[in-house]
Design a protein around this motif. Structure first.
Motif, short mmCIF file in Angstrom:
data_model
loop_
_atom_site.label_atom_id
_atom_site.label_comp_id
_atom_site.label_asym_id
_atom_site.label_seq_id
_atom_site.Cartn_x
_atom_site.Cartn_y
_atom_site.Cartn_z
N ASN A 143 4.47 9.14 -11.27
CA ASN A 143 4.61 9.17 -9.83
C ASN A 143 3.66 10.24 -9.29
OD1 ASN A 143 5.37 9.53 -7.16
ND2 ASN A 143 7.56 9.47 -7.58
N ALA A 144 2.68 9.82 -8.50
CA ALA A 144 1.64 10.74 -8.04
C ALA A 144 2.20 11.93 -7.26
CB ALA A 144 0.63 9.99 -7.17
N SER A 145 3.32 11.73 -6.59
CA SER A 145 3.89 12.82 -5.79
C SER A 145 4.73 13.79 -6.61
CB SER A 145 4.75 12.23 -4.66
OG SER A 145 5.89 11.57 -5.19
N LYS A 146 4.90 13.52 -7.91
CA LYS A 146 5.73 14.36 -8.78
C LYS A 146 4.91 14.95 -9.93
CE LYS A 146 9.49 13.21 -6.51
NZ LYS A 146 10.21 14.17 -5.65
N LEU A 147 3.62 15.24 -9.66
CA LEU A 147 2.73 15.76 -10.69
C LEU A 147 2.20 17.13 -10.29
CD1 LEU A 147 0.63 12.55 -11.46
CD2 LEU A 147 2.54 13.47 -12.82
N ALA A 148 1.89 17.94 -11.29
CA ALA A 148 1.27 19.25 -11.06
C ALA A 148 0.33 19.56 -12.21
CB ALA A 148 2.33 20.34 -10.94
N LEU A 149 -0.73 20.29 -11.91
CA LEU A 149 -1.67 20.77 -12.92
C LEU A 149 -1.54 22.28 -13.04
CD1 LEU A 149 -4.75 18.67 -11.83
CD2 LEU A 149 -3.78 18.58 -14.12
N GLN B 31 0.83 -1.21 0.00
CA GLN B 31 0.00 0.00 0.00
C GLN B 31 0.87 1.26 0.00
OE1 GLN B 31 -3.36 0.13 2.78
NE2 GLN B 31 -3.23 -2.08 3.00
N CYS B 32 1.93 1.23 0.80
CA CYS B 32 2.84 2.38 0.84
C CYS B 32 3.49 2.62 -0.52
CB CYS B 32 3.91 2.16 1.91
SG CYS B 32 3.31 2.25 3.60
N ALA B 33 3.88 1.55 -1.18
CA ALA B 33 4.47 1.68 -2.51
C ALA B 33 3.47 2.30 -3.47
CB ALA B 33 4.95 0.32 -3.02
N ASP B 34 2.22 1.86 -3.41
CA ASP B 34 1.18 2.41 -4.28
C ASP B 34 0.97 3.90 -4.02
OD1 ASP B 34 0.77 -0.02 -5.50
OD2 ASP B 34 -0.96 -0.56 -4.27
N LEU B 35 1.07 4.31 -2.76
CA LEU B 35 0.83 5.70 -2.41
C LEU B 35 1.85 6.66 -3.01
CD1 LEU B 35 -0.21 5.31 1.34
CD2 LEU B 35 -1.67 6.10 -0.51
N VAL B 36 3.04 6.18 -3.27
CA VAL B 36 4.08 7.07 -3.82
C VAL B 36 4.34 6.82 -5.30
CG1 VAL B 36 5.22 7.33 -1.61
CG2 VAL B 36 5.98 5.54 -3.15
N GLY B 37 3.57 5.91 -5.93
CA GLY B 37 3.72 5.71 -7.36
C GLY B 37 4.34 4.38 -7.77
N LEU C 212 6.75 16.32 -13.26
CA LEU C 212 7.89 17.14 -12.88
C LEU C 212 9.20 16.35 -12.85
CD1 LEU C 212 6.16 19.13 -10.01
CD2 LEU C 212 6.51 19.87 -12.39
N ASP C 213 9.10 15.02 -12.77
CA ASP C 213 10.30 14.20 -12.75
C ASP C 213 10.68 13.71 -14.15
OD1 ASP C 213 8.09 12.55 -12.99
OD2 ASP C 213 8.81 11.02 -11.59
N GLN C 214 10.01 14.26 -15.18
CA GLN C 214 10.34 13.90 -16.56
C GLN C 214 10.81 15.16 -17.29
OE1 GLN C 214 7.14 11.68 -18.42
NE2 GLN C 214 6.93 10.32 -16.66
N ALA C 215 11.98 15.64 -16.89
CA ALA C 215 12.52 16.87 -17.46
C ALA C 215 13.67 16.62 -18.42
CB ALA C 215 12.98 17.80 -16.34
N TRP D 42 -4.45 4.15 -13.11
CA TRP D 42 -4.14 4.81 -14.39
C TRP D 42 -2.77 5.46 -14.33
CZ3 TRP D 42 -3.24 9.92 -15.87
CH2 TRP D 42 -3.24 10.15 -17.26
N LEU D 43 -2.45 6.13 -13.23
CA LEU D 43 -1.14 6.76 -13.09
C LEU D 43 -0.03 5.72 -13.21
CD1 LEU D 43 -1.80 9.27 -10.17
CD2 LEU D 43 -1.68 9.78 -12.62
N ARG D 44 -0.23 4.56 -12.57
CA ARG D 44 0.79 3.52 -12.66
C ARG D 44 0.94 3.02 -14.09
NH1 ARG D 44 -1.53 1.85 -7.67
NH2 ARG D 44 -2.82 0.33 -8.76
N GLN D 45 -0.19 2.85 -14.79
CA GLN D 45 -0.13 2.41 -16.18
C GLN D 45 0.65 3.39 -17.05
OE1 GLN D 45 -4.22 1.94 -17.29
NE2 GLN D 45 -4.52 0.10 -16.06
N GLN D 46 0.56 4.66 -16.74
CA GLN D 46 1.25 5.69 -17.51
C GLN D 46 2.69 5.91 -17.04
OE1 GLN D 46 -0.37 6.96 -20.17
NE2 GLN D 46 -2.02 5.59 -19.54
N GLY D 47 3.09 5.19 -15.99
CA GLY D 47 4.43 5.36 -15.46
C GLY D 47 4.62 6.68 -14.73
#
Length: 232
Positions: free
Chosen positions: A134-140, A25-31, A162-165, A127-132
């Motif tokens: 990381n939920a904690s590294k996203l911004a809108l 669960q912890c792993a899922d929470l961070v991506g 943000l981690d794909q620069a 869906w986020l996992r399927q797209q590769g």
């Protein structure tokens, strides 16, 4: 005696399995496991043994995992009490991605006046996992201008990883001085960076990265959401 020993062993095995489930669960929470390994500094091969239940992490690593996933250390160790996520509204199925009071122009560039979080939008973790992602590294952020039409229009929300620069061909949000721009980027064999507008009315631009120190690639656009303005 043999029966008592067997019951204790079975209880220990069940406890280890429960801990492994909470670690997953912890792993899922961070991506995902890769993101958790990166956040905690635990080698991926070692982390995988924890997630499979074949090994149990020592206290310092449990603490690092709890801190990375923003969960209660007591819950992680025992399964008791609230999980106490630090990010309001997150749960096992959805992640809330922050929307910032920032606009990225599909033209000459919009001045950044505020970077406060004004809202959140829920995305399914699966869906986020399927797209590769990381939920904690996203911004809108909101897009403006017409130079990226028809791909991106004024008022569209763009999801930025943000981690794909690192540049590969794609659409990115870049900072030039005090301005944010959303453009298609292509790294040329010459080492130069081509900044492309999807709208053919706008010319492309080629720059030498080492000679333009005020250009910063902030992240890659991975999703666009927009209001429907046509006729139903």
């Amino acid at each position: 005696m043999d029966q008592v020993s067997e019951e204790k062993s079975e209880g220990s095995t069940n406890g280890e399995c429960d801990l492994a489930r909470r670690l997953v669960q912890c792993a899922d929470l961070v991506g995902g496991p890769g993101a958790l390994s990166q956040e905690t500094g635990i080698p991926r091969s070692t982390l995988d043994t924890y997630l499979a239940g074949s090994a149990e992490p020592k206290a310092s690593r449990l603490e690092a995992i709890a801190r990375a996933a923003k969960v209660s250390g007591h819950w992680l160790l025992t399964g008791d009490g609230p999980r106490a996520l630090g990010d309001v509204g997150l749960n096992d199925e959805f992640a809330l991605v922050p929307r910032y009071d920032v606009r990225a122009a599909g033209g000459a560039g919009a001045l950044v006046q505020s970077e406060q979080v004004v809202d959140h939008l829920a995305f399914k973790r699966a869906w986020l996992r399927q797209q590769g992602l990381n939920a904690s590294k996203l911004a809108l952020i909101e897009a403006t201008g017409d130079s990226m039409l028809p791909t991106i229009a004024t008022g569209d929300l763009v999801l930025v990883a943000l981690d794909q620069a690192g540049v590969s061909d794609g659409v990115y949000v870049i900072r030039r001085g005090n301005s944010l721009i959303v453009k298609r980027l292509q790294l040329l064999q010459t080492g130069e960076l081509q900044i492309i507008s999807d709208n053919p009315a706008y010319a492309s631009e080629t720059i030498a990265l080492d000679s333009v120190p005020n250009v910063q690639i902030l992240g890659r656009v991975r999703w666009v959401g927009r209001n429907f303005t046509g006729r139903w």
